[in-house]
Motif scaffolding. Structure first.
Motif, PDB file in Angstrom:
ATOM      1  N   TYR A 101      -8.434 -11.637 -20.585  1.00 21.35           N
ATOM      2  CA  TYR A 101      -6.999 -11.341 -20.605  1.00 21.35           C
ATOM      3  C   TYR A 101      -6.729  -9.968 -21.222  1.00 21.35           C
ATOM      4  N   GLN A 102      -7.411  -9.647 -22.314  1.00 13.88           N
ATOM      5  CA  GLN A 102      -7.211  -8.356 -22.983  1.00 13.88           C
ATOM      6  C   GLN A 102      -7.688  -7.183 -22.128  1.00 13.88           C
ATOM      7  N   PHE A 103      -8.811  -7.340 -21.463  1.00 16.05           N
ATOM      8  CA  PHE A 103      -9.380  -6.248 -20.683  1.00 16.05           C
ATOM      9  C   PHE A 103      -8.665  -6.008 -19.355  1.00 16.05           C
ATOM     10  N   THR A 104      -7.987  -6.987 -18.817  1.00 19.02           N
ATOM     11  CA  THR A 104      -7.342  -6.834 -17.517  1.00 19.02           C
ATOM     12  C   THR A 104      -5.878  -6.448 -17.606  1.00 19.02           C
ATOM     13  N   ARG A 105      -5.331  -6.340 -18.794  1.00 23.70           N
ATOM     14  CA  ARG A 105      -3.930  -5.945 -19.019  1.00 23.70           C
ATOM     15  C   ARG A 105      -2.950  -6.877 -18.304  1.00 23.70           C
ATOM     16  N   LEU A 106      -3.283  -8.142 -18.257  1.00 22.64           N
ATOM     17  CA  LEU A 106      -2.398  -9.118 -17.639  1.00 22.64           C
ATOM     18  C   LEU A 106      -1.269  -9.489 -18.593  1.00 22.64           C
TER      19      LEU A 106
ATOM     20  N   ALA B 145       3.737  -6.147   7.857  1.00 21.79           N
ATOM     21  CA  ALA B 145       4.209  -6.857   9.048  1.00 21.79           C
ATOM     22  C   ALA B 145       5.719  -7.091   9.029  1.00 21.79           C
ATOM     23  N   ASP B 146       6.291  -7.226   7.830  1.00 28.22           N
ATOM     24  CA  ASP B 146       7.736  -7.463   7.744  1.00 28.22           C
ATOM     25  C   ASP B 146       8.543  -6.168   7.737  1.00 28.22           C
ATOM     26  N   GLY B 147       7.872  -5.020   7.907  1.00 26.99           N
ATOM     27  CA  GLY B 147       8.558  -3.739   7.961  1.00 26.99           C
ATOM     28  C   GLY B 147       8.639  -3.008   6.634  1.00 26.99           C
ATOM     29  N   THR B 148       8.107  -3.569   5.574  1.00 27.23           N
ATOM     30  CA  THR B 148       8.120  -2.934   4.256  1.00 27.23           C
ATOM     31  C   THR B 148       7.172  -1.746   4.248  1.00 27.23           C
ATOM     32  N   HIS B 149       7.657  -0.617   3.748  1.00 24.46           N
ATOM     33  CA  HIS B 149       6.839   0.595   3.629  1.00 24.46           C
ATOM     34  C   HIS B 149       6.322   0.712   2.208  1.00 24.46           C
ATOM     35  N   ILE B 150       5.017   0.946   2.069  1.00 25.51           N
ATOM     36  CA  ILE B 150       4.414   1.166   0.759  1.00 25.51           C
ATOM     37  C   ILE B 150       3.823   2.564   0.762  1.00 25.51           C
ATOM     38  N   GLN B 151       4.297   3.381  -0.175  1.00 23.65           N
ATOM     39  CA  GLN B 151       3.855   4.766  -0.302  1.00 23.65           C
ATOM     40  C   GLN B 151       2.969   4.921  -1.542  1.00 23.65           C
ATOM     41  N   LYS B 152       2.285   6.026  -1.626  1.00 23.10           N
ATOM     42  CA  LYS B 152       1.481   6.331  -2.801  1.00 23.10           C
ATOM     43  C   LYS B 152       2.384   6.365  -4.032  1.00 23.10           C
ATOM     44  N   ASN B 153       1.906   5.801  -5.141  1.00 27.45           N
ATOM     45  CA  ASN B 153       2.598   5.723  -6.438  1.00 27.45           C
ATOM     46  C   ASN B 153       3.743   4.704  -6.477  1.00 27.45           C
ATOM     47  N   ASP B 154       3.908   3.872  -5.449  1.00 22.80           N
ATOM     48  CA  ASP B 154       4.878   2.772  -5.528  1.00 22.80           C
ATOM     49  C   ASP B 154       4.370   1.744  -6.538  1.00 22.80           C
ATOM     50  N   LEU B 155       5.300   1.118  -7.259  1.00 25.79           N
ATOM     51  CA  LEU B 155       4.930   0.058  -8.188  1.00 25.79           C
ATOM     52  C   LEU B 155       4.675  -1.236  -7.424  1.00 25.79           C
ATOM     53  N   LEU B 156       3.559  -1.885  -7.744  1.00 22.08           N
ATOM     54  CA  LEU B 156       3.221  -3.170  -7.148  1.00 22.08           C
ATOM     55  C   LEU B 156       2.980  -4.180  -8.262  1.00 22.08           C
ATOM     56  N   LEU B 157       3.192  -5.434  -7.961  1.00 25.61           N
ATOM     57  CA  LEU B 157       2.935  -6.512  -8.902  1.00 25.61           C
ATOM     58  C   LEU B 157       1.728  -7.302  -8.412  1.00 25.61           C
ATOM     59  N   LYS B 158       0.652  -7.269  -9.186  1.00 31.49           N
ATOM     60  CA  LYS B 158      -0.537  -8.058  -8.853  1.00 31.49           C
ATOM     61  C   LYS B 158      -0.382  -9.417  -9.504  1.00 31.49           C
TER      62      LYS B 158
ATOM     63  N   VAL C 175       0.523 -11.741 -14.444  1.00 32.73           N
ATOM     64  CA  VAL C 175       0.803 -10.616 -13.552  1.00 32.73           C
ATOM     65  C   VAL C 175       0.411  -9.298 -14.211  1.00 32.73           C
ATOM     66  N   ARG C 176       0.321  -8.261 -13.378  1.00 32.28           N
ATOM     67  CA  ARG C 176       0.059  -6.917 -13.862  1.00 32.28           C
ATOM     68  C   ARG C 176       0.777  -5.924 -12.956  1.00 32.28           C
ATOM     69  N   LEU C 177       1.501  -5.006 -13.569  1.00 27.83           N
ATOM     70  CA  LEU C 177       2.116  -3.916 -12.813  1.00 27.83           C
ATOM     71  C   LEU C 177       1.069  -2.850 -12.553  1.00 27.83           C
ATOM     72  N   THR C 178       1.041  -2.334 -11.350  1.00 29.12           N
ATOM     73  CA  THR C 178       0.080  -1.299 -11.002  1.00 29.12           C
ATOM     74  C   THR C 178       0.715  -0.346 -10.000  1.00 29.12           C
ATOM     75  N   ARG C 179       0.160   0.806  -9.863  1.00 28.05           N
ATOM     76  CA  ARG C 179       0.637   1.789  -8.883  1.00 28.05           C
ATOM     77  C   ARG C 179      -0.285   1.772  -7.667  1.00 28.05           C
TER      78      ARG C 179
END
Length: 99
Positions: free
Chosen positions: A17-22, A47-60, A34-38
């Motif tokens: 848990y500590q090493f994965t920044r969850l 497929a649903d039409g969502t565009h993901i660009q470089k440096n967008d925030l994603l939730l793992k 969860v973990r926020l990542t870029r």
């Protein structure tokens, strides 16, 4: 044997848990961490039409496997385990209720 593995896993999980920044959504009752990542890849259109660009925030989304296995181990029927897991996912993950 399964109980021994779960016990060892419980001991090692805080280190993981500590090493994965969850982050826990809600520690007391949730099976998700969860973990926020870029996003660092090339632009993508889902497929649903969502565009993901470089440096967008994603939730793992990660399952809290030790908690999940220990709570589901008391259920013998595999179909019932799947049903309980599905219900927990719908109730405990707040974003899933909006879709």
């Amino acid at each position: 044997m399964r109980k021994v593995i779960l016990f060892c896993w419980r001991l090692l999980d805080p280190i993981y848990y500590q090493f994965t920044r969850l982050t826990y959504i809600d520690y007391r009752k949730n099976i998700f961490r969860v973990r926020l990542t870029r996003y660092l890849g090339h632009p993508v259109v889902l497929a649903d039409g969502t565009h993901i660009q470089k440096n967008d925030l994603l939730l793992k989304i990660h399952f809290h496997n030790v908690r999940l296995l220990s709570e589901l181990s008391q259920i013998q029927n595999e179909f019932q385990k799947g049903k309980v897991f599905f219900i927990w996912s719908k109730i405990l993950f707040p974003v899933s209720r909006t879709f």
